[in-house]
Design an enzyme around this catalytic site. Structure first.
Site, short mmCIF file in Angstrom:
data_model
loop_
_atom_site.label_atom_id
_atom_site.label_comp_id
_atom_site.label_asym_id
_atom_site.label_seq_id
_atom_site.Cartn_x
_atom_site.Cartn_y
_atom_site.Cartn_z
CG ASN A 32 -1.90 1.24 1.42
OD1 ASN A 32 -2.29 1.71 1.93
ND2 ASN A 32 -3.03 0.85 -0.14
CB ALA A 35 4.79 10.78 -1.11
N GLY A 36 6.21 8.11 0.72
CA GLY A 36 6.91 7.90 1.80
C GLY A 36 7.94 6.54 1.25
CG HIS A 37 6.00 2.96 1.30
ND1 HIS A 37 4.74 3.06 1.71
CD2 HIS A 37 6.55 1.86 2.36
CE1 HIS A 37 4.41 2.69 2.81
NE2 HIS A 37 5.44 2.09 3.64
CD GLN A 61 5.18 -6.17 10.90
OE1 GLN A 61 5.37 -6.80 9.93
NE2 GLN A 61 5.00 -4.67 10.57
N GLY A 149 12.13 4.18 7.54
CA GLY A 149 11.58 5.31 7.64
C GLY A 149 11.74 5.66 8.88
CG MET A 186 3.23 11.71 3.22
SD MET A 186 4.16 11.43 2.28
CE MET A 186 3.26 13.13 0.73
NE ARG A 189 -1.81 0.40 10.66
CZ ARG A 189 -0.75 0.02 10.42
NH1 ARG A 189 0.49 0.67 10.61
NH2 ARG A 189 -0.82 -1.62 10.90
O1 PAF Z 1 7.06 -1.11 9.00
C1 PAF Z 1 6.79 -1.19 8.00
O2 PAF Z 1 6.60 -1.59 7.39
C2 PAF Z 1 6.96 -3.01 8.33
O3 PAF Z 1 7.07 -3.10 9.87
C3 PAF Z 1 7.97 -4.20 8.27
C4 PAF Z 1 9.94 -3.20 8.10
C5 PAF Z 1 7.94 -4.07 6.00
C6 PAF Z 1 8.10 -5.70 8.75
O4 PAF Z 1 6.93 -5.65 7.94
#
Ligand code: PAF
Length: 281
Positions: A32, A35-37, A61, A149, A186, A189
């Site tokens: 999902n 721009a942050g990614h 997680q 990040g 960003m 969620r």
């Molecule tokens: O920050 C995230 O998107 C997740 O915690 C990660 C590092 C991909 C681990 O699932």
């Protein structure tokens, strides 16, 4: 950009690059993408010739009452975005590929102390799930450098500690938080927020800046935290925490502390938002 779903395919592609002496950069994600990614991909490109990203909604997680089932899965869009960001390879495994013996039987990686406070206390088991999946992904990709990040400040500290303690030969780079025009960090969620809530959520970054300014003008930490909590509540948010901690390990600041991080987690509508600001006094 090619997408692979199996560990053996991933390893074969990376082995070919390694044989040519090319450095590998890695950006793990839950998908999902926004721009942050894509900024993490840009940062990785400054450190490595070949960039591998992963999209994996990691079940271990998420807590039992969290948004694992509803977390947006947008692989086709993510692929398009990564292609434009000039990512070289996407690893998008199934849950079985990552947890071949099932989540209950998985080897777990636990990073004590730094995992136990703040988000670790609010979300029991969360950082064990993160450290476990990142270890598995690191083991498959074997990157030279991995980018995370700074928005997930505690996660970044957990990963740094894990890599240092397990002597993983991987450079961990923290990338700056990307923000909306109103300062909102960003996050995937943010899409749980209405337009009105998005505007209201800007109070989080304003409050972090106020916490920094007050720390610099030597207000007592307990007063700063109390006033931050009150500001968030007055704006209609439900804070989990609004605290000042030591930047290096999230411990309680000592009397002569110089390097701080202000951290906030708060609920607004359907979203739980986190943000932070690190600074020196
Ligand atoms: O920050 C995230 O998107 C997740 O915690 C990660 C590092 C991909 C681990 O699932």
């Amino acid at each position: 950009m090619e997408t692979v779903t199996r560990a053996d395919e991933l390893r074969a592609r990376i082995a070919a690059w390694r044989a040519r002496g090319e450095r590998i950069g890695f950006v793990p994600t839950l998908g999902n993408l926004h721009a942050g990614h894509f900024s993490l991909i840009d940062v990785a490109r400054g450190h490595a010739k070949r960039i591998v990203a992963s999209v994996f909604v990691n079940p271990t997680q998420f807590g039992p009452n969290e948004d694992f089932a509803s977390y947006p899965r947008t692989l086709a869009e993510d692929q398009r975005g990564l292609e434009s960001a000039k990512c070289n390879l996407l690893f998008a495994p199934s849950v079985d590929e990552i947890y071949p013996f099932g989540a209950a039987w998985t080897v777990r990686v636990d990073v004590p102390v730094v995992s136990e406070t703040l988000d670790g206390a609010a979300r029991p088991g969360h950082f064990t799930g993160v450290a476990t999946v990142v270890t598995k992904l690191f083991n498959l990709v074997q990157p030279d450098v991995a980018v995370f990040g700074q928005k997930d400040y505690q996660q970044l500290l957990v990963i740094r500690r894990m890599v240092a303690d397990l002597r993983m030969p991987i450079e961990i780079v923290g990338a700056p938080t990307m923000r909306e025009a109103n300062g909102l960090a960003m996050s995937s969620r943010n899409q749980y927020l209405t337009i009105e809530e998005r505007e209201r959520a800007a109070v989080i970054y304003r409050t972090l800046n106020a916490m920094r300014d007050q720390a610099r003008s030597e207000h007592a930490i307990s007063d700063i935290e109390k006033s931050a909590t009150e500001t968030l509540i007055a704006a209609g948010l439900k804070p989990d925490y609004a605290v000042l901690r030591r930047a290096d390990d999230l411990g309680e600041p000592r009397a002569d502390e110089r390097r701080f991080v202000a951290l906030i987690a708060a609920r607004l509508g359907r979203a739980r938002l986190i943000d932070n600001l690190s600074f020196e006094v």
